[in-house]
Design a protein around this motif. Structure first.
Motif, PDB file in Angstrom:
ATOM      1  N   SER A  53       0.636  -1.218   0.146  1.00 36.35           N
ATOM      2  CA  SER A  53      -0.125   0.203   0.098  1.00 36.35           C
ATOM      3  C   SER A  53       0.941   1.174  -0.012  1.00 36.35           C
ATOM      4  O   SER A  53       2.051   1.089   0.345  1.00 36.35           O
ATOM      5  CB  SER A  53      -0.929  -0.018   1.252  1.00 36.35           C
ATOM      6  OG  SER A  53      -0.035   0.203   2.347  1.00 36.35           O
ATOM      7  N   SER A  54       0.250   2.206  -0.515  1.00 40.03           N
ATOM      8  CA  SER A  54       0.918   3.590  -0.304  1.00 40.03           C
ATOM      9  C   SER A  54       0.996   4.270   1.004  1.00 40.03           C
ATOM     10  O   SER A  54       1.708   5.075   1.359  1.00 40.03           O
ATOM     11  CB  SER A  54       0.452   4.509  -1.542  1.00 40.03           C
ATOM     12  OG  SER A  54       0.821   3.897  -2.871  1.00 40.03           O
ATOM     13  N   VAL A  55      -0.402   4.184   1.562  1.00 40.34           N
ATOM     14  CA  VAL A  55      -0.803   5.012   2.898  1.00 40.34           C
ATOM     15  C   VAL A  55      -1.537   3.942   3.490  1.00 40.34           C
ATOM     16  O   VAL A  55      -2.358   3.490   3.098  1.00 40.34           O
ATOM     17  CB  VAL A  55      -1.483   6.325   2.499  1.00 40.34           C
ATOM     18  CG1 VAL A  55      -1.970   6.935   3.885  1.00 40.34           C
ATOM     19  CG2 VAL A  55      -0.638   7.135   1.662  1.00 40.34           C
ATOM     20  N   VAL A  56      -1.115   3.993   4.875  1.00 38.83           N
ATOM     21  CA  VAL A  56      -1.961   3.202   5.670  1.00 38.83           C
ATOM     22  C   VAL A  56      -2.602   4.100   6.747  1.00 38.83           C
ATOM     23  O   VAL A  56      -1.831   4.931   7.427  1.00 38.83           O
ATOM     24  CB  VAL A  56      -1.132   2.077   6.774  1.00 38.83           C
ATOM     25  CG1 VAL A  56      -1.735   1.159   7.582  1.00 38.83           C
ATOM     26  CG2 VAL A  56      -0.276   1.076   5.406  1.00 38.83           C
ATOM     27  N   VAL A  57      -3.899   3.895   6.958  1.00 39.83           N
ATOM     28  CA  VAL A  57      -4.515   4.804   7.998  1.00 39.83           C
ATOM     29  C   VAL A  57      -5.307   3.917   9.145  1.00 39.83           C
ATOM     30  O   VAL A  57      -6.058   2.941   8.646  1.00 39.83           O
ATOM     31  CB  VAL A  57      -5.804   5.517   7.408  1.00 39.83           C
ATOM     32  CG1 VAL A  57      -6.532   6.381   8.146  1.00 39.83           C
ATOM     33  CG2 VAL A  57      -5.080   6.541   6.111  1.00 39.83           C
ATOM     34  N   ASP A  71      -4.356   2.725  -2.043  1.00 39.01           N
ATOM     35  CA  ASP A  71      -3.297   2.561  -3.236  1.00 39.01           C
ATOM     36  C   ASP A  71      -2.725   3.790  -3.807  1.00 39.01           C
ATOM     37  O   ASP A  71      -1.868   3.925  -4.381  1.00 39.01           O
ATOM     38  CB  ASP A  71      -3.867   1.983  -4.097  1.00 39.01           C
ATOM     39  CG  ASP A  71      -5.148   2.421  -4.826  1.00 39.01           C
ATOM     40  OD1 ASP A  71      -5.767   3.438  -4.456  1.00 39.01           O
ATOM     41  OD2 ASP A  71      -5.644   2.068  -6.051  1.00 39.01           O
ATOM     42  N   LYS A  72      -3.102   5.133  -3.286  1.00 40.99           N
ATOM     43  CA  LYS A  72      -3.076   6.411  -3.909  1.00 40.99           C
ATOM     44  C   LYS A  72      -2.304   7.251  -2.565  1.00 40.99           C
ATOM     45  O   LYS A  72      -2.883   7.237  -1.527  1.00 40.99           O
ATOM     46  CB  LYS A  72      -4.027   7.212  -4.420  1.00 40.99           C
ATOM     47  CG  LYS A  72      -4.598   6.546  -5.834  1.00 40.99           C
ATOM     48  CD  LYS A  72      -5.569   7.123  -6.420  1.00 40.99           C
ATOM     49  CE  LYS A  72      -6.091   6.307  -7.606  1.00 40.99           C
ATOM     50  NZ  LYS A  72      -7.579   6.801  -8.002  1.00 40.99           N
ATOM     51  N   PHE A  73      -1.283   7.779  -2.680  1.00 47.48           N
ATOM     52  CA  PHE A  73      -0.834   8.677  -1.788  1.00 47.48           C
ATOM     53  C   PHE A  73      -1.619   9.874  -1.554  1.00 47.48           C
ATOM     54  O   PHE A  73      -2.044  10.529  -2.547  1.00 47.48           O
ATOM     55  CB  PHE A  73       0.767   9.096  -2.157  1.00 47.48           C
ATOM     56  CG  PHE A  73       1.319   9.911  -0.900  1.00 47.48           C
ATOM     57  CD1 PHE A  73       2.024   9.377  -0.050  1.00 47.48           C
ATOM     58  CD2 PHE A  73       1.387  11.157  -1.254  1.00 47.48           C
ATOM     59  CE1 PHE A  73       2.304  10.035   0.999  1.00 47.48           C
ATOM     60  CE2 PHE A  73       1.841  12.166  -0.058  1.00 47.48           C
ATOM     61  CZ  PHE A  73       2.417  11.380   1.308  1.00 47.48           C
ATOM     62  N   PHE A  74      -1.673  10.331  -0.329  1.00 49.19           N
ATOM     63  CA  PHE A  74      -2.397  11.508   0.347  1.00 49.19           C
ATOM     64  C   PHE A  74      -1.857  11.731   1.619  1.00 49.19           C
ATOM     65  O   PHE A  74      -1.223  10.959   2.392  1.00 49.19           O
ATOM     66  CB  PHE A  74      -3.797  11.606   0.172  1.00 49.19           C
ATOM     67  CG  PHE A  74      -4.621  10.548   1.404  1.00 49.19           C
ATOM     68  CD1 PHE A  74      -5.007  10.904   2.449  1.00 49.19           C
ATOM     69  CD2 PHE A  74      -4.584   9.202   0.970  1.00 49.19           C
ATOM     70  CE1 PHE A  74      -5.445  10.109   3.421  1.00 49.19           C
ATOM     71  CE2 PHE A  74      -5.117   8.203   1.895  1.00 49.19           C
ATOM     72  CZ  PHE A  74      -5.630   8.811   3.251  1.00 49.19           C
ATOM     73  N   ASN A  75      -1.834  13.140   2.045  1.00 48.12           N
ATOM     74  CA  ASN A  75      -0.986  13.493   3.127  1.00 48.12           C
ATOM     75  C   ASN A  75      -2.274  14.310   4.064  1.00 48.12           C
ATOM     76  O   ASN A  75      -1.475  14.954   5.029  1.00 48.12           O
ATOM     77  CB  ASN A  75       0.176  14.153   3.060  1.00 48.12           C
ATOM     78  CG  ASN A  75      -0.030  15.305   2.349  1.00 48.12           C
ATOM     79  OD1 ASN A  75      -0.894  15.809   1.812  1.00 48.12           O
ATOM     80  ND2 ASN A  75       1.012  16.164   1.703  1.00 48.12           N
ATOM     81  N   SER A  76      -3.400  14.369   4.101  1.00 46.79           N
ATOM     82  CA  SER A  76      -4.193  15.297   4.737  1.00 46.79           C
ATOM     83  C   SER A  76      -5.660  14.369   4.663  1.00 46.79           C
ATOM     84  O   SER A  76      -6.019  13.923   3.846  1.00 46.79           O
ATOM     85  CB  SER A  76      -4.512  16.579   4.121  1.00 46.79           C
ATOM     86  OG  SER A  76      -5.711  17.416   4.594  1.00 46.79           O
ATOM     87  N   GLU A  83     -12.805   6.366  -0.907  1.00 43.56           N
ATOM     88  CA  GLU A  83     -12.769   6.118  -2.277  1.00 43.56           C
ATOM     89  C   GLU A  83     -11.441   5.427  -2.878  1.00 43.56           C
ATOM     90  O   GLU A  83     -11.485   4.388  -3.740  1.00 43.56           O
ATOM     91  CB  GLU A  83     -12.746   7.441  -2.826  1.00 43.56           C
ATOM     92  CG  GLU A  83     -13.034   7.516  -4.396  1.00 43.56           C
ATOM     93  CD  GLU A  83     -13.077   8.727  -5.065  1.00 43.56           C
ATOM     94  OE1 GLU A  83     -12.373   9.326  -5.582  1.00 43.56           O
ATOM     95  OE2 GLU A  83     -14.043   9.525  -4.598  1.00 43.56           O
ATOM     96  N   ASN A  84     -10.293   5.713  -2.234  1.00 43.33           N
ATOM     97  CA  ASN A  84      -9.100   5.214  -2.743  1.00 43.33           C
ATOM     98  C   ASN A  84      -8.628   3.784  -1.895  1.00 43.33           C
ATOM     99  O   ASN A  84      -7.503   3.667  -1.803  1.00 43.33           O
ATOM    100  CB  ASN A  84      -8.063   6.174  -2.911  1.00 43.33           C
ATOM    101  CG  ASN A  84      -7.548   6.709  -1.716  1.00 43.33           C
ATOM    102  OD1 ASN A  84      -8.080   6.765  -0.889  1.00 43.33           O
ATOM    103  ND2 ASN A  84      -6.683   7.528  -1.967  1.00 43.33           N
ATOM    104  N   THR A  85      -9.437   3.503  -0.826  1.00 40.28           N
ATOM    105  CA  THR A  85      -9.087   2.214  -0.162  1.00 40.28           C
ATOM    106  C   THR A  85      -9.205   0.904  -0.970  1.00 40.28           C
ATOM    107  O   THR A  85     -10.127   0.688  -1.491  1.00 40.28           O
ATOM    108  CB  THR A  85     -10.023   2.035   0.955  1.00 40.28           C
ATOM    109  OG1 THR A  85      -9.900   3.313   1.870  1.00 40.28           O
ATOM    110  CG2 THR A  85      -9.637   1.025   1.976  1.00 40.28           C
ATOM    111  N   MET A  86      -8.058   0.261  -0.745  1.00 41.93           N
ATOM    112  CA  MET A  86      -7.952  -0.980  -1.781  1.00 41.93           C
ATOM    113  C   MET A  86      -8.480  -2.110  -0.813  1.00 41.93           C
ATOM    114  O   MET A  86      -9.407  -2.870  -1.267  1.00 41.93           O
ATOM    115  CB  MET A  86      -6.408  -1.480  -1.712  1.00 41.93           C
ATOM    116  CG  MET A  86      -5.581  -0.327  -2.751  1.00 41.93           C
ATOM    117  SD  MET A  86      -3.990  -1.067  -3.301  1.00 41.93           S
ATOM    118  CE  MET A  86      -3.187  -1.508  -1.600  1.00 41.93           C
TER     119      MET A  86
END
Length: 95
Positions: A53-57, A71-76, A83-86
């Motif tokens: 994964s690109s980001v783990v929340v 699967d897509k990077f975001f920082n906020s 929407e972009n959760t795999m």
């Protein structure tokens, strides 16, 4: 719901503390906007999904806490949605 970015190492530790050898994972279909019914996978495979994964929340909520793998990077978290959760790994309820 409380949202927090976690490192992949932190996500691995959260998976490790689950008392069984498996984790429940839910996979999302971004085109249709729906998820499957979930399935159990070995912890090792869950960690591989984390690594890809690109980001783990970490999403602490009632009644479910999840590790959301994006699967897509975001920082906020402005206007956060799944929407972009795999995939999401369900965790035991955390304090």
């Amino acid at each position: 719901m409380q949202l927090k970015f976690v490192s992949k190492e932190e996500a691995h530790k959260l998976i490790d503390i689950i008392p069984s050898n498996t984790v429940m994972i839910i996979q999302y279909n971004g085109v249709l906007g729906i998820s499957d019914y979930g399935r159990y996978i070995k912890k090792r495979k869950g960690k591989k999904y984390v690594d890809r994964s690109s980001v783990v929340v970490l999403a602490k909520g009632n009644p479910v806490t999840t590790l959301n793998l994006h699967d897509k990077f975001f920082n906020s978290f402005n206007n956060y949605d799944k929407e972009n959760t795999m995939k999401s790994i369900l965790l035991p309820k955390m304090e």
